[in-house]
Enzyme design. Structure first.
Site, mmCIF file in Angstrom:
data_model
loop_
_atom_site.group_PDB
_atom_site.id
_atom_site.type_symbol
_atom_site.label_atom_id
_atom_site.label_comp_id
_atom_site.label_asym_id
_atom_site.label_seq_id
_atom_site.Cartn_x
_atom_site.Cartn_y
_atom_site.Cartn_z
ATOM 1 N N CYS A 1 0.815 -1.234 0.000
ATOM 2 C CA CYS A 1 0.000 0.000 0.000
ATOM 3 C C CYS A 1 0.842 1.274 0.000
ATOM 4 O O CYS A 1 0.326 2.353 -0.283
ATOM 5 C CB CYS A 1 -0.945 0.000 1.190
ATOM 6 S SG CYS A 1 -2.138 -1.333 1.068
ATOM 7 N N HIS B 1 -3.382 7.268 1.943
ATOM 8 C CA HIS B 1 -3.745 5.920 1.509
ATOM 9 C C HIS B 1 -5.069 5.559 2.190
ATOM 10 O O HIS B 1 -5.274 5.827 3.367
ATOM 11 C CB HIS B 1 -2.659 4.923 1.903
ATOM 12 C CG HIS B 1 -3.111 3.507 1.753
ATOM 13 N ND1 HIS B 1 -3.625 3.031 0.565
ATOM 14 C CD2 HIS B 1 -3.152 2.470 2.620
ATOM 15 C CE1 HIS B 1 -3.955 1.768 0.712
ATOM 16 N NE2 HIS B 1 -3.697 1.394 1.964
ATOM 17 N N ASN C 1 -10.024 -0.383 -0.364
ATOM 18 C CA ASN C 1 -8.571 -0.257 -0.317
ATOM 19 C C ASN C 1 -7.991 -0.790 -1.625
ATOM 20 O O ASN C 1 -7.990 -2.002 -1.864
ATOM 21 C CB ASN C 1 -8.031 -1.050 0.887
ATOM 22 C CG ASN C 1 -6.524 -0.922 1.038
ATOM 23 O OD1 ASN C 1 -5.831 -0.500 0.114
ATOM 24 N ND2 ASN C 1 -6.011 -1.294 2.193
#
Ligand code: ACO
Length: 316
Positions: free
Chosen positions: A113, A243, A273
């Site tokens: 990520c 993020h 996500n």
């Protein structure tokens, strides 16, 4: 002094939607639980024949068009991804072929990520050292391909998509600093274990609540590190482009910055996500919604598997 300036942004989301209501049909979960614990309402999911490079291509074409450059001026392609099309060649090379840009270097980076922040940091150093002048930086992931849709703690989180920026060498302020870190000893809290069985797909396993606590504490520290490095204060930041892992993590970082949530670009409700894609997707959203404007000071930050984490402070 030479700076790296973002001169074009683009993003792409696959067409298929997976809503919380859809997940209620197949899992022991509820829209209420998912919304209150994560902030997610829906995610975009690739079709069977869609690869990460296809998402990257669409996002890249939009970023190139927004920048106004000739695609052949691109002298480096970096793709951040955890879900490459193949073990090799890199998704960046496959993207290069699809873009029909010959001979410039192209490579992937893998920091889950945090991948887009890592890619941005590497690209910034190429520009500062005069090794490149126009760089295509992409974050693209098809997380649905490594998700176990029978595991309710995981299946609810992930989405697919891509975002891209064109970075250009400039005399004007752009990226002020990037900060990247890793700590490999936490591998087992968030990983894709090897099943060593060709008939089975390797899928994500995460100790969610432990990762959550580490993410909040670590992001607190990276905010301090970034502001200190630039001799700036919390109030100087115009936009947080984080993020998108969990709305509660975003809210914790906004509290740390004494920032109203209206100054945080939030896409988690619509995208879930999307790993390396989430920051450039959020950046593009902020630009399209006419929130982020030239001259604004933007803080990007991410935390992910590895563990890896990082930030970028950018004069847009
Ligand atoms: N529906 C209903 N109940 C559920 C679900 C679900 N989908 N998933 C878990 N539960 C249950 C659990 O079984 C548990 O039940 P129990 O108390 O009876 O044992 C209860 O809900 C609480 O579970 P937790 O895992 O403690 O829930 P939590 O509030 O921590 O939320 C979540 C889980 C959303 C995964 C959260 O921990 C999180 O967001 N973690 C961080 C994710 C992150 O930042 N990852 C890093 C980036 S990702 C990357 O790098 C690839």
């Amino acid at each position: 002094m030479t700076f790296s300036k973002i001169i074009g942004v683009g993003s792409y989301l696959p067409k298929n939607l997976l809503t919380n209501k859809d997940l209620e049909e197949s899992l022991d979960t509820t829209d209420e639980w998912i919304t209150s614990r994560t902030g997610i309402k829906q995610r975009h999911i690739v079709s069977k024949n869609e690869a990460t490079s296809d998402l990257a291509l669409e996002a890249s074409l939009k970023a190139i068009s927004a920048s106004g450059i000739d695609k052949n001026d691109i002298d480096l392609i970096i793709v951040a991804t955890t879900t490459p099309d193949k073990v090799f060649p890199s998704t960046a090379c496959i993207l290069q072929a699809k873009l029909k840009i010959n001979e410039c270097p192209a490579f992937d980076i893998q920091a889950v990520c945090s991948g887009f922040i890592y890619a941005l940091s590497i690209a910034d150093n190429f520009i500062k050292t005069n090794s490149a002048k126009k760089i295509l930086v992409v974050g693209a992931d098809s997380m649905s391909k490594i998700t176990d849709y029978k595991d309710r703690s995981n299946a609810i989180l992930w989405g697919d998509g891509a975002g891209a920026v064109i970075l250009s060498a400039s005399d004007n302020l752009g990226i002020l600093s990037t900060h990247i870190h890793s700590d490999g000893k936490f591998e087992n809290l968030l990983h894709v274990p090897k099943k060593n069985d060709p008939s089975l797909i390797d899928t994500i396993e995460m100790q969610g609540s432990q990762v959550f606590k580490m993410a909040v504490n670590t992001l607190d520290k990276i905010v301090d590190e970034t502001l200190l490095a630039n001799n700036l204060h919390k109030k100087d930041i115009d936009w947080l482009v984080p993020h998108q892992a969990n709305i509660r993590i975003l809210e914790a970082t906004a509290r740390k910055l004494d920032m109203d949530m209206s100054k945080v670009i939030v896409t988690i409700d619509r995208h879930g996500n999307t790993s390396a894609a989430s920051i450039p997707l959020a950046l593009d959203q902020g630009v399209k919604e006419n929130k982020i404007k030239p001259g604004n000071l933007i803080l990007m930050e991410a935390f992910g598997g590895g563990f890896t984490w990082g930030s970028a402070l950018i004069r847009f």
